[in-house]
Design a protein around this motif. Structure first.
Motif, short mmCIF file in Angstrom:
data_model
loop_
_atom_site.label_atom_id
_atom_site.label_comp_id
_atom_site.label_asym_id
_atom_site.label_seq_id
_atom_site.Cartn_x
_atom_site.Cartn_y
_atom_site.Cartn_z
N VAL A 136 0.87 -1.19 0.00
CA VAL A 136 0.00 0.00 0.00
C VAL A 136 0.90 1.23 0.00
N HIS A 137 0.51 2.25 -0.77
CA HIS A 137 1.31 3.47 -0.90
C HIS A 137 0.49 4.70 -0.51
N ALA A 138 1.18 5.73 -0.05
CA ALA A 138 0.52 6.99 0.27
C ALA A 138 0.09 7.68 -1.02
N SER A 139 -1.13 8.20 -1.05
CA SER A 139 -1.64 8.86 -2.25
C SER A 139 -1.37 10.36 -2.25
N THR A 140 -0.80 10.87 -1.17
CA THR A 140 -0.36 12.26 -1.10
C THR A 140 0.66 12.38 0.03
N SER A 141 1.30 13.52 0.12
CA SER A 141 2.28 13.70 1.20
C SER A 141 1.58 14.18 2.47
N GLY A 142 2.18 13.85 3.61
CA GLY A 142 1.59 14.25 4.89
C GLY A 142 2.25 13.52 6.04
N GLN A 143 1.52 13.41 7.14
CA GLN A 143 2.06 12.77 8.35
C GLN A 143 1.16 11.63 8.79
N VAL A 144 1.78 10.51 9.15
CA VAL A 144 1.03 9.38 9.70
C VAL A 144 0.58 9.76 11.11
N ILE A 145 -0.72 9.77 11.34
CA ILE A 145 -1.21 10.18 12.66
C ILE A 145 -1.67 8.98 13.50
N ALA A 146 -1.87 7.83 12.86
CA ALA A 146 -2.28 6.65 13.63
C ALA A 146 -2.20 5.40 12.76
N ILE A 147 -2.03 4.27 13.43
CA ILE A 147 -2.18 2.95 12.80
C ILE A 147 -3.13 2.19 13.72
N GLU A 148 -4.37 2.06 13.30
CA GLU A 148 -5.40 1.52 14.19
C GLU A 148 -6.56 0.94 13.39
N ALA A 149 -7.46 0.29 14.08
CA ALA A 149 -8.65 -0.27 13.44
C ALA A 149 -9.62 0.87 13.12
N ARG A 150 -10.10 0.88 11.88
CA ARG A 150 -11.09 1.85 11.43
C ARG A 150 -12.16 1.13 10.61
N GLN A 151 -13.33 1.74 10.54
CA GLN A 151 -14.38 1.17 9.70
C GLN A 151 -13.94 1.26 8.24
N ILE A 152 -14.16 0.18 7.49
CA ILE A 152 -13.76 0.13 6.08
C ILE A 152 -14.99 -0.01 5.19
N PRO A 153 -14.84 0.27 3.88
CA PRO A 153 -15.99 0.14 2.98
C PRO A 153 -16.40 -1.32 2.81
N HIS A 154 -17.30 -1.77 3.61
CA HIS A 154 -17.76 -3.16 3.58
C HIS A 154 -19.22 -3.18 4.02
N PRO A 155 -20.07 -3.96 3.35
CA PRO A 155 -21.50 -3.97 3.68
C PRO A 155 -21.80 -4.24 5.15
N SER A 156 -20.91 -4.98 5.83
CA SER A 156 -21.15 -5.33 7.23
C SER A 156 -20.78 -4.22 8.19
N ASP A 186 -0.52 17.18 4.04
CA ASP A 186 0.09 18.48 4.33
C ASP A 186 -0.23 19.52 3.26
N GLY A 187 -1.01 19.12 2.25
CA GLY A 187 -1.42 20.07 1.22
C GLY A 187 -0.39 20.28 0.12
N LYS A 188 0.81 19.70 0.27
CA LYS A 188 1.88 19.91 -0.72
C LYS A 188 1.80 18.90 -1.88
N ASP A 189 1.23 17.73 -1.62
CA ASP A 189 1.11 16.68 -2.63
C ASP A 189 2.48 16.40 -3.27
N GLN A 190 3.48 16.26 -2.42
CA GLN A 190 4.87 16.11 -2.88
C GLN A 190 5.22 14.65 -3.12
N TRP A 191 5.75 14.36 -4.33
CA TRP A 191 6.09 13.00 -4.74
C TRP A 191 7.44 12.54 -4.21
N ILE A 192 7.59 11.23 -4.09
CA ILE A 192 8.91 10.62 -3.91
C ILE A 192 9.63 10.70 -5.26
N GLU A 193 10.92 10.41 -5.26
CA GLU A 193 11.65 10.32 -6.53
C GLU A 193 11.16 9.10 -7.28
#
Length: 204
Positions: A78-98, A110-117
Motif C-alpha cells: 500500500v502506498h501513500a496517495s499524497t504527502s503528509g504525516q502518519v497520525i495513527a495505525i489503528e482499526a477503522r471502519q472500512i468500505p464493507h456492507p457489514s 500536508d497540502g503539498k502533494d509532494q512525490w517521492i523520486e
C-alpha cells in the motif's frame, strides 16, 4: 455437408432489475475530487494476505511512498496517495456492507502533494517479463473487482498455456457506476497502451 449449431440463452428466474441511474455522472467530465482532511488506508485491500505497516505514527511520508509491505505471494503493498504525516495505525471502519473494522494507516495530508523520486520505463519491451511483473507487484496494482486480485499474480502466466484472447472488461452492472464508461471516452489512449503491456506480458 455443413452443420449449424444453435445456442439458447438461458435467463435467471427471479431477481430484480433496478433503475440504472447512470445519467447523473456519465454526462460530466472527469474532475478532481480534492483531498480529504484525513486519509484512511486499509492494510487489506484485496483477496489474500493483508499488507504489513512499515511506517509509524508521527512519521512524514511522500506521495507514492510505500506505507505497508506485501506479505506473501497473493498480497500487494500500500502506498501513500499524497504527502503528509502518519497520525495513527489503528482499526477503522472500512468500505464493507457489514460495517466491519480493519487495521488501517491514517495520514493527515500536508497540502503539498509532494512525490517521492520516481521514474517510468521508456520501453517496457526492453524489460524482462519477470522484472516487469515485479514492478507491477511493488506498485501495489490490484484488480478493481470484488476480490481485488493482485494483478501481478493474474499476469504470471505459463508459457505452456497459450492465451488466445485478452478481454478488457468495461461492463458496469451496478446502477450508479460510470467510471469505466467515462474513462474509455476520455482516456482511451491510456487504456490501449495498458492493453499492449498486458499483451506483452501474457504472450509466450
Amino acid at each position: 455437408m455443413s452443420s449449424v449449431t444453435s445456442r439458447r440463452v438461458w435467463d435467471i428466474h427471479g431477481g430484480i432489475h433496478p433503475e440504472e441511474n447512470k445519467y447523473q455522472s456519465n454526462q460530466l467530465p472527469i474532475a478532481d475530487a480534492g483531498i480529504a482532511e484525513d486519509l484512511v488506508f486499509p492494510l487489506s485491500q484485496h483477496i489474500g494476505t493483508p499488507a504489513e505497516a512499515i511506517v509509524a505514527a508521527g512519521q512524514k511520508v511522500l506521495k507514492g511512498e510505500m506505507i505497508a509491505a506485501a506479505k506473501g505471494f497473493v498480497s500487494v503493498p500500500v502506498h501513500a496517495s499524497t504527502s503528509g504525516q502518519v497520525i495513527a495505525i489503528e482499526a477503522r471502519q472500512i468500505p464493507h456492507p457489514s460495517g466491519m473494522t480493519a487495521p488501517c494507516v491514517i495520514i493527515k495530508p500536508d497540502g503539498k502533494d509532494q512525490w517521492i523520486e520516481h521514474q517510468g520505463i521508456n520501453d517496457y519491451r526492453s524489460v524482462d517479463k519477470k522484472e516487469l511483473l515485479s514492478i507491477i507487484r511493488e506498485a501495489g496494482i490490484a484488480g478493481m473487482g470484488g476480490a481485488g486480485f493482485p494483478s501481478a499474480v493474474k499476469l504470471a502466466t505459463r508459457d505452456d498455456r497459450v492465451i488466445e484472447t485478452l478481454i478488457l472488461n468495461g461492463t458496469e452492472c451496478e446502477p450508479y457506476i460510470t467510471a469505466d464508461d467515462v474513462l474509455m471516452r476520455e482516456r482511451a489512449d491510456q487504456i490501449i497502451a495498458g492493453a499492449k503491456i498486458l499483451q506483452y506480458l501474457i504472450s509466450p
